[in-house]
Design a protein around this motif. Structure first.
Motif, PDB file in Angstrom:
ATOM      1  N   ALA A 181      47.816  38.698  21.462  1.00  9.49           N
ATOM      2  CA  ALA A 181      46.622  39.038  20.684  1.00  9.49           C
ATOM      3  C   ALA A 181      45.566  37.945  20.720  1.00  9.49           C
ATOM      4  O   ALA A 181      44.368  38.232  20.556  1.00  9.49           O
ATOM      5  N   ASP A 182      45.971  36.683  20.953  1.00  6.23           N
ATOM      6  CA  ASP A 182      44.994  35.589  20.941  1.00  6.23           C
ATOM      7  C   ASP A 182      44.349  35.357  22.303  1.00  6.23           C
ATOM      8  O   ASP A 182      43.509  34.463  22.432  1.00  6.23           O
ATOM      9  N   GLU A 183      44.736  36.125  23.313  1.00  3.54           N
ATOM     10  CA  GLU A 183      44.212  35.915  24.668  1.00  3.54           C
ATOM     11  C   GLU A 183      43.143  36.963  24.990  1.00  3.54           C
ATOM     12  O   GLU A 183      43.420  38.172  24.942  1.00  3.54           O
ATOM     13  N   PRO A 184      41.932  36.544  25.346  1.00  3.40           N
ATOM     14  CA  PRO A 184      40.831  37.493  25.576  1.00  3.40           C
ATOM     15  C   PRO A 184      40.895  38.125  26.977  1.00  3.40           C
ATOM     16  O   PRO A 184      39.988  37.949  27.795  1.00  3.40           O
ATOM     17  N   TYR A 185      41.969  38.862  27.242  1.00  6.88           N
ATOM     18  CA  TYR A 185      42.137  39.420  28.591  1.00  6.88           C
ATOM     19  C   TYR A 185      41.094  40.486  28.905  1.00  6.88           C
ATOM     20  O   TYR A 185      40.662  40.611  30.060  1.00  6.88           O
ATOM     21  N   ARG A 186      40.663  41.246  27.907  1.00  7.56           N
ATOM     22  CA  ARG A 186      39.611  42.240  28.158  1.00  7.56           C
ATOM     23  C   ARG A 186      38.323  41.563  28.622  1.00  7.56           C
ATOM     24  O   ARG A 186      37.664  42.016  29.576  1.00  7.56           O
ATOM     25  N   GLU A 187      37.966  40.490  27.943  1.00  4.94           N
ATOM     26  CA  GLU A 187      36.727  39.784  28.273  1.00  4.94           C
ATOM     27  C   GLU A 187      36.814  39.126  29.652  1.00  4.94           C
ATOM     28  O   GLU A 187      35.821  39.094  30.394  1.00  4.94           O
ATOM     29  N   VAL A 188      37.981  38.592  29.999  1.00  2.98           N
ATOM     30  CA  VAL A 188      38.141  37.975  31.322  1.00  2.98           C
ATOM     31  C   VAL A 188      37.999  39.027  32.414  1.00  2.98           C
ATOM     32  O   VAL A 188      37.312  38.816  33.422  1.00  2.98           O
ATOM     33  N   ILE A 189      38.659  40.170  32.236  1.00  3.44           N
ATOM     34  CA  ILE A 189      38.566  41.248  33.234  1.00  3.44           C
ATOM     35  C   ILE A 189      37.129  41.741  33.357  1.00  3.44           C
ATOM     36  O   ILE A 189      36.619  41.973  34.465  1.00  3.44           O
ATOM     37  N   GLU A 190      36.442  41.871  32.229  1.00  3.21           N
ATOM     38  CA  GLU A 190      35.043  42.299  32.264  1.00  3.21           C
ATOM     39  C   GLU A 190      34.179  41.256  32.975  1.00  3.21           C
ATOM     40  O   GLU A 190      33.259  41.600  33.735  1.00  3.21           O
TER      41      GLU A 190
END
Length: 317
Positions: A181-190
């Protein structure tokens, strides 16, 4: 008051219920034997089996001190409760998720976490911010960042030979991620949609599970899934830089330590704890997409300088 871990090291053992690199590096540094008790049963059966194995181990070894990692919060609570009847001291190696289970959303688990901190003889944390939290809860906290992990010389040599004296085309980045939950994987992929495959290729570690179903993965992103240790280290060797991001303020990411050992520059979250400890060879950004794009741009533009800086930081640490 100056604190020392030394009086607690005689006749000690270190117990964990999961495989985690800090357990290996810390127990080796302190000279405390490590016991990894692992079970793949369902949750209740797992807790019962591992609790029994833990108590049996303590009764057999009769240690003066037991080191335990939190998480597991169940393991940490068990050794704290068992310490008085079995007559041993307790040192809890507290991780962020141990101090703030379920990201602080559970009042019950939060109360258990505070009880563990108050009743352990000593807790170990990685940052001064976490030390202040533990002391506010009535605990005795000592700051000990991770030692740098040790890898085989053959891997380190391969990693050094993989560096380029000119910016590579394309760059190959490794996003060290557990899909927590603390990792911004959506933002990195975007953010990766702002780079062409000829500019940048990104591989993401970890098992996303069902989280991947609602994501639009661009062609320059590869989701690798869970990797065995050797495959993970091979991916780390072959990347040009790492991305290790968290929304937590007082978190020193394990992947950043690994990157330093492998002499890989990287992009980390813009927190005071990370900027202070990983002071060279990294660039820092907020965890929104725009900031991540800017951070990657900066990292690629300064790549040659940064891999020289990371080698200096490794010697310093």
């Amino acid at each position: 008051m100056t604190q020392s871990i030394d009086p607690l090291l005689n006749n000690a053992l270190w117990i964990t219920w999961e495989k985690q690199r800090r357990n290996h590096s810390m127990s080796r540094l302190l000279g405390v034997p490590l016991y990894e008790l692992i079970s793949h049963r369902g949750r209740l059966n797992r807790y019962f089996t591992l609790s029994w194995q833990t108590l049996r181990l303590i009764k057999q070894k009769k240690p003066a001190t037991v080191f335990a990692q939190n998480p597991s919060i169940v393991l940490s609570l068990l050794v704290v409760i068992a310490s008085r009847p079995l007559n041993f001291r307790v040192v809890i190696d507290e991780h962020n998720t141990g101090l703030f289970p379920q990201e602080g959303r559970s009042r019950l688990l939060g109360a258990v976490a505070r009880y563990i901190v108050r009743n352990a003889d000593q807790v170990i944390v990685t940052t001064q911010g976490l030390q202040r939290v533990c002391e506010q809860w009535g605990g005795r906290a000592l700051v000990m960042p991770d030692p740098l992990p040790e890898f085989k010389d053959s891997l380190l040599n391969q990693s050094r030979h993989f560096r380029d004296t000119t910016p590579p085309q394309p760059f190959r980045a490794l996003f060290i991620c557990t899909w927590a939950a603390d990792e911004p994987y959506r933002e990195v992929i975007e953010a990766m949609k702002h780079f062409s495959p000829k500019q940048l290729q990104l591989s993401i570690t970890g098992n996303p599970g069902s989280k991947i179903n609602n994501l639009s993965i661009p062609e320059n992103v590869t989701v690798m899934g869970f990797l065995p240790e050797e495959d993970y280290l091979r991916a780390l060797v072959k990347c040009h830089f790492v991305v290790v991001l968290t929304t937590r303020e007082d978190c020193l990411n394990c992947g950043a330590y690994e990157a330093v050992t492998m002499e890989k520059p990287g992009l980390l979250s813009d927190t005071q704890a990370l900027k202070t400890y990983f002071s060279e060879g990294f660039r820092f950004c907020h965890t929104d997409t725009k900031s991540i794009v800017a951070g990657i741009d900066q990292l690629m533009a300064q790549y040659v300088r940064l891999w020289r800086d990371i080698a200096w930081l490794k010697r310093k640490l």
